[in-house]
Write a protein that holds these residues in place. Structure first.
Motif, PDB file in Angstrom:
ATOM      1  N   ALA A 196      44.528  35.893  33.937  1.00  0.00           N
ATOM      2  CA  ALA A 196      44.349  34.792  32.806  1.00  0.00           C
ATOM      3  C   ALA A 196      43.621  33.540  33.629  1.00  0.00           C
ATOM      4  O   ALA A 196      43.911  33.130  34.228  1.00  0.00           O
ATOM      5  CB  ALA A 196      45.724  34.309  32.504  1.00  0.00           C
ATOM      6  N   ARG A 197      42.365  33.398  32.639  1.00  0.00           N
ATOM      7  CA  ARG A 197      41.541  32.289  32.989  1.00  0.00           C
ATOM      8  C   ARG A 197      41.235  31.474  32.110  1.00  0.00           C
ATOM      9  O   ARG A 197      40.458  32.224  31.685  1.00  0.00           O
ATOM     10  CB  ARG A 197      40.576  32.380  35.253  1.00  0.00           C
ATOM     11  N   THR A 198      40.726  30.161  32.635  1.00  0.00           N
ATOM     12  CA  THR A 198      39.418  30.155  31.359  1.00  0.00           C
ATOM     13  C   THR A 198      37.745  29.299  32.351  1.00  0.00           C
ATOM     14  O   THR A 198      38.176  29.368  32.977  1.00  0.00           O
ATOM     15  CB  THR A 198      39.538  28.123  30.658  1.00  0.00           C
ATOM     16  N   GLN A 199      36.768  30.283  32.163  1.00  0.00           N
ATOM     17  CA  GLN A 199      35.486  30.651  32.388  1.00  0.00           C
ATOM     18  C   GLN A 199      34.383  29.971  31.789  1.00  0.00           C
ATOM     19  O   GLN A 199      34.952  29.951  30.521  1.00  0.00           O
ATOM     20  CB  GLN A 199      35.131  31.827  32.509  1.00  0.00           C
ATOM     21  N   GLN A 200      33.236  28.821  32.030  1.00  0.00           N
ATOM     22  CA  GLN A 200      32.703  28.162  31.456  1.00  0.00           C
ATOM     23  C   GLN A 200      31.432  28.809  31.982  1.00  0.00           C
ATOM     24  O   GLN A 200      31.180  29.185  33.413  1.00  0.00           O
ATOM     25  CB  GLN A 200      32.585  26.941  32.093  1.00  0.00           C
ATOM     26  N   TYR A 201      30.597  29.015  31.546  1.00  0.00           N
ATOM     27  CA  TYR A 201      29.904  29.007  32.313  1.00  0.00           C
ATOM     28  C   TYR A 201      27.872  28.673  31.009  1.00  0.00           C
ATOM     29  O   TYR A 201      27.859  27.486  30.036  1.00  0.00           O
ATOM     30  CB  TYR A 201      28.777  31.096  31.903  1.00  0.00           C
ATOM     31  N   VAL A 202      27.418  27.937  31.985  1.00  0.00           N
ATOM     32  CA  VAL A 202      26.207  27.281  31.464  1.00  0.00           C
ATOM     33  C   VAL A 202      24.536  28.134  31.730  1.00  0.00           C
ATOM     34  O   VAL A 202      24.567  28.583  33.085  1.00  0.00           O
ATOM     35  CB  VAL A 202      25.957  25.974  32.718  1.00  0.00           C
ATOM     36  N   VAL A 203      23.630  28.114  30.918  1.00  0.00           N
ATOM     37  CA  VAL A 203      22.548  28.902  30.430  1.00  0.00           C
ATOM     38  C   VAL A 203      21.776  28.117  30.960  1.00  0.00           C
ATOM     39  O   VAL A 203      21.516  26.637  29.516  1.00  0.00           O
ATOM     40  CB  VAL A 203      21.951  29.846  29.811  1.00  0.00           C
ATOM     41  N   SER A 229      10.138  29.857  32.960  1.00  0.00           N
ATOM     42  CA  SER A 229       9.660  30.144  34.143  1.00  0.00           C
ATOM     43  C   SER A 229      11.157  30.590  34.676  1.00  0.00           C
ATOM     44  O   SER A 229      10.885  31.985  35.975  1.00  0.00           O
ATOM     45  CB  SER A 229       8.892  29.556  34.921  1.00  0.00           C
ATOM     46  N   ILE A 230      11.883  30.100  35.005  1.00  0.00           N
ATOM     47  CA  ILE A 230      13.013  30.366  35.547  1.00  0.00           C
ATOM     48  C   ILE A 230      14.231  30.143  34.322  1.00  0.00           C
ATOM     49  O   ILE A 230      14.534  29.474  33.355  1.00  0.00           O
ATOM     50  CB  ILE A 230      13.763  29.258  36.273  1.00  0.00           C
ATOM     51  N   ILE A 231      15.781  31.039  34.438  1.00  0.00           N
ATOM     52  CA  ILE A 231      16.579  31.295  33.684  1.00  0.00           C
ATOM     53  C   ILE A 231      17.684  31.232  34.912  1.00  0.00           C
ATOM     54  O   ILE A 231      17.690  31.491  35.992  1.00  0.00           O
ATOM     55  CB  ILE A 231      16.733  31.824  33.212  1.00  0.00           C
ATOM     56  N   GLU A 232      18.696  30.417  34.849  1.00  0.00           N
ATOM     57  CA  GLU A 232      19.434  29.885  35.172  1.00  0.00           C
ATOM     58  C   GLU A 232      21.394  29.913  34.256  1.00  0.00           C
ATOM     59  O   GLU A 232      20.989  29.744  33.577  1.00  0.00           O
ATOM     60  CB  GLU A 232      19.707  28.259  36.243  1.00  0.00           C
ATOM     61  N   LEU A 233      21.536  30.930  35.704  1.00  0.00           N
ATOM     62  CA  LEU A 233      23.221  31.229  35.260  1.00  0.00           C
ATOM     63  C   LEU A 233      23.622  30.491  36.408  1.00  0.00           C
ATOM     64  O   LEU A 233      23.810  31.248  36.902  1.00  0.00           O
ATOM     65  CB  LEU A 233      23.602  32.345  35.086  1.00  0.00           C
ATOM     66  N   HIS A 234      24.784  29.170  36.106  1.00  0.00           N
ATOM     67  CA  HIS A 234      25.721  28.967  36.529  1.00  0.00           C
ATOM     68  C   HIS A 234      27.706  29.142  35.615  1.00  0.00           C
ATOM     69  O   HIS A 234      27.948  29.048  34.345  1.00  0.00           O
ATOM     70  CB  HIS A 234      26.254  27.215  36.464  1.00  0.00           C
ATOM     71  N   ASP A 287      37.029  29.700  36.773  1.00  0.00           N
ATOM     72  CA  ASP A 287      38.326  29.279  36.674  1.00  0.00           C
ATOM     73  C   ASP A 287      38.362  27.778  36.507  1.00  0.00           C
ATOM     74  O   ASP A 287      38.291  27.048  37.780  1.00  0.00           O
ATOM     75  CB  ASP A 287      39.773  29.805  37.110  1.00  0.00           C
ATOM     76  N   ILE A 288      38.251  27.283  34.925  1.00  0.00           N
ATOM     77  CA  ILE A 288      37.731  25.426  35.076  1.00  0.00           C
ATOM     78  C   ILE A 288      39.513  24.188  36.075  1.00  0.00           C
ATOM     79  O   ILE A 288      39.210  23.704  36.394  1.00  0.00           O
ATOM     80  CB  ILE A 288      37.813  25.178  33.678  1.00  0.00           C
ATOM     81  N   SER A 289      40.869  25.461  36.468  1.00  0.00           N
ATOM     82  CA  SER A 289      41.352  24.681  36.824  1.00  0.00           C
ATOM     83  C   SER A 289      42.269  25.312  37.968  1.00  0.00           C
ATOM     84  O   SER A 289      42.629  25.209  38.758  1.00  0.00           O
ATOM     85  CB  SER A 289      42.803  24.714  36.347  1.00  0.00           C
ATOM     86  N   VAL A 347      22.848  26.606  26.662  1.00  0.00           N
ATOM     87  CA  VAL A 347      24.379  26.467  25.934  1.00  0.00           C
ATOM     88  C   VAL A 347      25.243  27.038  27.088  1.00  0.00           C
ATOM     89  O   VAL A 347      24.984  26.823  28.200  1.00  0.00           O
ATOM     90  CB  VAL A 347      23.897  28.333  26.142  1.00  0.00           C
ATOM     91  N   ARG A 348      26.371  26.299  26.922  1.00  0.00           N
ATOM     92  CA  ARG A 348      27.456  25.671  27.435  1.00  0.00           C
ATOM     93  C   ARG A 348      28.415  26.804  26.697  1.00  0.00           C
ATOM     94  O   ARG A 348      28.280  25.933  25.726  1.00  0.00           O
ATOM     95  CB  ARG A 348      27.387  24.856  27.585  1.00  0.00           C
ATOM     96  N   GLN A 349      28.552  27.549  27.758  1.00  0.00           N
ATOM     97  CA  GLN A 349      30.658  28.118  26.422  1.00  0.00           C
ATOM     98  C   GLN A 349      31.687  28.165  27.979  1.00  0.00           C
ATOM     99  O   GLN A 349      31.662  28.581  29.498  1.00  0.00           O
ATOM    100  CB  GLN A 349      30.279  29.602  25.892  1.00  0.00           C
ATOM    101  N   GLN A 350      32.922  28.289  26.801  1.00  0.00           N
ATOM    102  CA  GLN A 350      34.173  28.183  28.070  1.00  0.00           C
ATOM    103  C   GLN A 350      34.779  29.774  26.815  1.00  0.00           C
ATOM    104  O   GLN A 350      34.520  29.787  25.993  1.00  0.00           O
ATOM    105  CB  GLN A 350      34.990  27.484  27.828  1.00  0.00           C
ATOM    106  N   TRP A 351      35.735  30.327  27.651  1.00  0.00           N
ATOM    107  CA  TRP A 351      35.709  31.400  27.259  1.00  0.00           C
ATOM    108  C   TRP A 351      37.649  32.032  27.921  1.00  0.00           C
ATOM    109  O   TRP A 351      37.735  31.604  28.969  1.00  0.00           O
ATOM    110  CB  TRP A 351      34.926  32.988  27.022  1.00  0.00           C
ATOM    111  N   ASN A 352      38.988  31.659  27.276  1.00  0.00           N
ATOM    112  CA  ASN A 352      40.273  31.772  27.568  1.00  0.00           C
ATOM    113  C   ASN A 352      40.068  33.746  27.843  1.00  0.00           C
ATOM    114  O   ASN A 352      39.861  34.489  26.717  1.00  0.00           O
ATOM    115  CB  ASN A 352      41.233  31.609  27.090  1.00  0.00           C
ATOM    116  N   PHE A 353      40.222  34.282  28.896  1.00  0.00           N
ATOM    117  CA  PHE A 353      40.285  35.638  29.531  1.00  0.00           C
ATOM    118  C   PHE A 353      41.806  35.307  29.560  1.00  0.00           C
ATOM    119  O   PHE A 353      43.174  34.399  29.578  1.00  0.00           O
ATOM    120  CB  PHE A 353      39.892  35.744  30.954  1.00  0.00           C
TER     121      PHE A 353
END
Length: 156
Positions: free
Chosen positions: A85-92, A131-136, A140-142, A105-111
């Motif tokens: 169980a975790r809360t993930q965040q990603y940013v594109v 030219s570039i796509i970055e995925l960060h 788990d935000i905690s 986009v910035r998104q959080q998701w609870n697994f």
């Protein structure tokens, strides 16, 4: 006058039928780390089972560097987590000039292993020359000891 009922959504048929970009030919990839048994190619290229997994815990970056600027209509991201169980965040973020970036986009998701174990997002954009796509990924935000993973990333 056009009338539309609120909540009426019509799928963008162009984006649903647009083929994925051949990342193997069109881009180089940089990744902050990877598990030897789950390389980044497993998430970016068809024909693999089990996607990418980070080689070290904590925040991770995946960067697609296009050899020539590409028109991008969308980005498909699929994540799986069935054990924790975790809360993930990603940013594109994208760059058109190879130096400055714009967050798209910035998104959080609870697994949760007892409930939601998969996240699938299809981000529709209209970017004529990327030219570039970055995925960060913050797995788990905690908890910085969690390993990031990505089942699939496709660009169309």
């Amino acid at each position: 006058m056009q009338k539309r009922i609120i909540g009426d959504s019509r799928p963008d048929t162009v984006s649903l039928t647009t083929p994925y970009l051949n990342l193997e030919e069109l881009a180089d990839v940089e990744v902050s780390s990877e598990d030897a048994e789950h390389p980044i190619e497993a998430a970016l290229l068809p024909g693999f089972s089990q996607g990418w997994r980070a080689g070290i815990p904590g925040k991770q970056t995946i960067r697609l560097l296009f050899k020539q600027a590409q028109a991008v209509k969308g980005i498909q991201l699929d994540f799986l987590e069935s054990a924790l169980a975790r809360t993930q965040q990603y940013v594109v973020r994208i760059s058109v000039d190879g130096q400055s970036f714009v967050e798209i986009v910035r998104q959080q998701w609870n697994f949760n292993p007892q409930g939601c174990t998969a996240e699938s997002e299809r981000h529709i954009v209209d970017l004529p020359a990327v030219s570039i796509i970055e995925l960060h990924i913050t797995p788990d935000i905690s908890d910085s000891s969690v390993f990031a993973s990505l089942e699939k990333m496709r660009v169309f």
